[in-house]
Design a protein around this motif. Structure first.
Motif, short mmCIF file in Angstrom:
data_model
loop_
_atom_site.label_atom_id
_atom_site.label_comp_id
_atom_site.label_asym_id
_atom_site.label_seq_id
_atom_site.Cartn_x
_atom_site.Cartn_y
_atom_site.Cartn_z
N PHE A 243 33.53 51.73 40.89
CA PHE A 243 34.59 50.72 40.96
C PHE A 243 35.98 51.36 41.09
N LYS A 244 36.77 50.85 42.03
CA LYS A 244 38.16 51.27 42.18
C LYS A 244 39.09 50.16 41.70
N ASN A 245 39.01 49.00 42.30
CA ASN A 245 39.73 47.81 41.85
C ASN A 245 39.07 46.59 42.50
N ALA A 246 39.64 45.42 42.28
CA ALA A 246 39.06 44.20 42.86
C ALA A 246 40.17 43.26 43.30
N VAL B 227 35.00 43.24 45.29
CA VAL B 227 35.02 44.52 44.59
C VAL B 227 35.24 45.65 45.60
N HIS C 147 40.19 42.48 33.88
CA HIS C 147 40.65 41.15 34.29
C HIS C 147 39.59 40.10 33.95
N ARG D 204 45.31 41.89 43.03
CA ARG D 204 44.56 43.13 42.82
C ARG D 204 44.45 43.36 41.31
N VAL D 205 43.24 43.55 40.81
CA VAL D 205 43.03 43.64 39.36
C VAL D 205 42.13 44.82 39.01
N GLY D 206 42.08 45.13 37.72
CA GLY D 206 41.20 46.18 37.21
C GLY D 206 39.97 45.59 36.54
N LYS D 207 39.22 46.45 35.86
CA LYS D 207 37.96 46.03 35.23
C LYS D 207 38.14 45.01 34.12
N GLU E 234 34.45 43.78 34.90
CA GLU E 234 33.44 44.78 34.55
C GLU E 234 32.08 44.11 34.29
N LYS F 124 35.28 53.13 45.20
CA LYS F 124 35.94 54.41 45.50
C LYS F 124 35.36 54.98 46.79
#
Length: 366
Positions: free
Chosen positions: A331-334, A362, A352, A347-350, A317, A365
């Protein structure tokens, strides 16, 4: 009586007061009064008038370093040689005659350098451009205290005294003290470890100086009166410092070996450009920065322009916010490659947390 006269009077009384268990409360009260008077000098009642035009320096880059030192210690030579050798000096808005700016690029980071000569000219006592210098110094990510190797200790003590007077704490962490005012109930003091200086009466005396009679105070380590006062004042800035001992071409190899053992110290010769590599490595370490490389979909990572983050704020983030504020909303994921990933890619979220030299893609959506 002027504020400066009151400060001098309190300092004299503190110097002649014997330090023992019986006088701890009295000394604590004097220290609290001194802190309040110093705050009044820096920010006088009534707002203190407008800021002097032309002193502000636009903040640029990933970090800001302030150069502090007496005249003729080599600050200007160090500034010009660092900026000249390691990158071009960047052009940006400044109109001051006393702050000399420059920019270097190191490990992909853009680092702003500021020479602050006015910081030693009685600024902590509100003289001259004291408040303007303080405002700039307190925004620095790191301070380089440039000292003449032939007389480092006396200069070091004087400069530290000036900076302490600004509410700047060097190479220190914020006191691990919980302090909470309340409406009633008196003082509730909790000591998680034995205290050598602070007891209920001393804490009560210090709080009384601030007209605080109801509060919860938790001391999680062996704290001093100054630590408690810093927490109550609430305006202290904690900045790392590197002591740069210049002119090592004037000393022997044996003396140089001794200097190398001093904590937070880097010996250099600004004139001959000696030991700049060690200085830059130490600067990078103390700035606590990491580099993250971005990877557009279907392309190779861009290793030429890393995104530089502070190691204390290095989530995905934080990375999105640094790239562009709107990226966080879309943002969807990274996908992450590197030491923070359990497998490459992950594959991670904000939330991480990335590591130095990770590669991140990144995904937005649709």
């Amino acid at each position: 009586m002027s504020i400066l006269a009151k400060i001098t009077e309190i300092e004299a009384e503190m110097a002649r007061t014997q330090r023992n268990k019986a006088t701890m409360g009295h000394l604590g009260m004097l220290k609290a009064r001194l802190a309040k008077l110093r705050r009044e000098l820096i920010t006088p009642k009534g707002g203190g008038g407008p800021t002097e035009a032309g002193f502000d320096v636009a903040k640029t880059g990933d970090a800001r370093i302030g150069f502090v030192g007496f005249p003729s210690v080599g600050k200007s030579t160090l500034l010009s040689n660092l900026a000249g050798v390691y990158s071009e000096v960047a052009a940006y808005e400044f109109t001051t005659l006393t702050t000399v700016p420059g920019v270097i690029r190191y490990k992909g980071a853009k680092i702003q350098l500021l020479d602050l000569p006015g910081i030693i000219e009685g600024a902590k006592d509100g003289k001259g451009r004291g408040k303007q210098v303080i405002a700039v110094a307190r925004t620095c990510s790191l301070i380089l205290m440039v000292l003449d190797v032939m007389k480092p200790l006396q200069h070091k003590k004087l400069l530290e005294y000036e900076l302490e007077g600004f509410g700047i704490r060097l190479n220190k962490q914020p006191p691990n003290i919980a302090f909470k005012r309340k409406e009633k109930g008196g003082l509730n003091l909790t000591c998680l470890v034995p205290q050598s200086e602070l007891d209920v009466e001393t804490v009560k005396t210090i709080l009384g100086e601030y007209k605080i009679h109801n509060a919860d105070v938790t001391l999680r380590y062996d704290a001093t009166a100054e630590d408690l006062i810093d927490v109550i004042e609430g305006n202290r800035i904690y900045i790392p410092v590197i002591y740069v001992l210049n002119k090592i071409d004037q000393i022997s190899v044996q003396e140089l070996d001794i200097i190398y053992k001093i904590p937070h110290c880097v010996p250099i010769s600004a004139h001959h450009k000696w030991n700049f590599d060690d200085l830059l490595d130490k600067i990078w370490e103390y700035l606590n920065l990491i580099r993250v490389y971005t990877k557009p979909k279907g392309q190779l990572p861009d290793y030429s322009a890393p995104i530089v983050l502070n190691a204390d704020h290095r989530t995905v983030e934080d990375l999105c916010m640094k790239i562009h504020k709107t990226l966080q909303k879309d943002f969807k994921n990274a996908l992450v490659w590197g030491s923070s990933a359990k497998h490459n890619p992950q594959r991670v979220g904000k939330d991480h947390i990335v590591e130095d030299e990770d590669v991140v893609q990144v995904i937005k959506k649709i």
